[in-house]
Each structure stands twice: as C-alpha cells, then as structure tokens.
Design an enzyme around this catalytic site. Structure first.
Site, PDB file in Angstrom:
ATOM      1  CB  THR A 131      -0.908   0.013   1.244  1.00  0.00           C
ATOM      2  OG1 THR A 131      -0.087  -0.181   2.394  1.00  0.00           O
ATOM      3  CG2 THR A 131      -1.963  -1.085   1.182  1.00  0.00           C
ATOM      4  CD  GLU A 155       6.013   5.610  -6.686  1.00  0.00           C
ATOM      5  OE1 GLU A 155       4.875   5.111  -6.743  1.00  0.00           O
ATOM      6  OE2 GLU A 155       6.456   6.190  -5.675  1.00  0.00           O
ATOM      7  CD  GLN A 197       2.304   2.835  -8.277  1.00  0.00           C
ATOM      8  OE1 GLN A 197       3.153   1.979  -8.111  1.00  0.00           O
ATOM      9  NE2 GLN A 197       2.363   4.005  -7.671  1.00  0.00           N
TER      10      GLN A 197
END
Ligand SMILES: [Zn+2]
Length: 217
Positions: A10, A87, A89
């Site tokens: 997360t 990063e 994503q």
C-alpha cells in the site's frame, strides 16, 4: 536464472525504502543496475523514500521503451545486471511486457515495486500486468496499519482532508491541487465506511459505527 519480481504494497508500506535497499544489496556485490521511477514524491527523476534516503533515477514516461533503452545502453558497452523499478503501478502494460522480455531474453533481473490498487480499490493497469506476468509476487513485510491498528489493505485518497472515491486514477493538475491531495491507508472496513483517522476523531468512542450513523461527508 533471472526473475521478474513484484513487491506489492500500500502507499505507506515502505516500498521505496526497500527498493533503495535492494539496489544497495546488489551494488555492493559488484552487480550493475539501473533505477527507474515514475512521478516520484520529490517531483524529479530521483527515487526518494520517506526515511530521507534517495538515489538518482531514470524517469519512466509513457514513451519509454525499456527494451530499446537497455539495448541502446548495452550497445554502448554498459553492463546491466538488474533493474530496480519503483512506482511500477504507473507503467503501461506494454512496458511491463518489455520488462518481462528483458528477463527472459537478456537474463536481467527486474525488481519492481508498486501499489496494487488505486483509491477506488481497482488494480492499476501496470500492477495487473505484473500480477499476471511476475515470477514472484511478494507482499511487503513492512505492513502499513489502519488507524484502528488492523492491517491496512486499502489506499484512500483525501482532498483537503476529506476522503474522496471519485476522480482520475492519478492526480494531475497544478501544484496547489496536488498538495491538497493526500493518501491514507485503511483496513477494508474503514475504507468502506470512509472512516479516515481525522473523521474517527470527530466521533465519540462509544458510538456504534453503523453506516447510517456516519456523519455526512
Ligand atoms: Zn481500520
């Protein structure tokens, strides 16, 4: 055997810190690597962590072709044994496929770090492709906690301190707008209740938290 690994977590799971640690561990063993990031919190092509560590990085923009970039560098004599990709994503599915090809055809280890799902609980396209293609998916060991103490599994977005569930997957806009945007990790129950730490403080501890009792947003 080279591998494509996806370290998932997360927002507050310390993944950038682990990405920097991973780079350090490999570089002290004499291996040569490249660090990539996208939209780093510092706003420049630097991989920075909440603990204050940072390292130069290559910015991944939509035009970047990992395959061509690595071929170009190796053609110029650069030794590349591994990639650290933070990063992830934000990378496109095609870029994730290019990374997988580098693993398979060039024997380069690729360590990717990213958030799995967005503030609406949906998988990011890049993370989805990684879940589909990675040799290993490793949930980060440093697990973020919800304000209630439970494991935080969801990323909530706040705008001026209030949780929002609509909007673009990525916050684009001017600096002021981005500065007003925050993220908070919550357990699923409190995500569904839209109960951020700030809101929980406004409600008496003894109150039974039922959805219809929640104060209006
Ligand atoms: Zn909670």
């Amino acid at each position: 055997m080279a591998e494509l690994v996806f370290f998932s977590g997360t927002v507050d799971s310390g993944k950038s810190t682990l990405a920097l640690q991973m780079n350090y561990n490999h570089s002290v063993r004499g291996r040569r690597g490249l660090i990539f990031t996208s939209h780093d919190r510092s706003g420049t092509a630097v991989l920075s962590s909440r603990l204050g560590l940072q390292h130069e990085a290559i910015e991944v923009d939509p035009q970047l072709d990992f395959w061509e970039e690595i071929v170009r560098r190796k053609t110029h004599g650069e030794a590349i044994h591994y990639l650290v990709c933070d990063e992830a994503q934000f990378y496109s599915p095609e870029q994730i496929e290019q990374l997988a090809r580098l693993v398979d055809e060039m024997g380069i280890d690729v360590f990717t770090f990213g958030i799995t799902s967005d503030f609406q609980t949906r998988l990011f396209p890049g993370s989805r492709r990684l879940l589909e293609l990675a040799d290993h998916v490793k949930p980060l060991q440093v697990e973020a906690l919800c304000w209630c103490g439970k494991r935080a599994t969801h990323n909530a977005r706040t705008q001026d301190g209030v949780m929002v569930v609509e909007g673009e997957q990525m916050v684009v806009g001017d600096v002021d707008q981005r500065a007003a945007t925050g993220y908070e990790t919550l357990c699923r129950r409190h995500y569904m209740q839209r109960m951020t730490a700030g809101r929980a403080r406004q409600i008496p501890e003894t109150a039974e938290l039922l959805p219809f009792d929640l104060p209006p947003v």
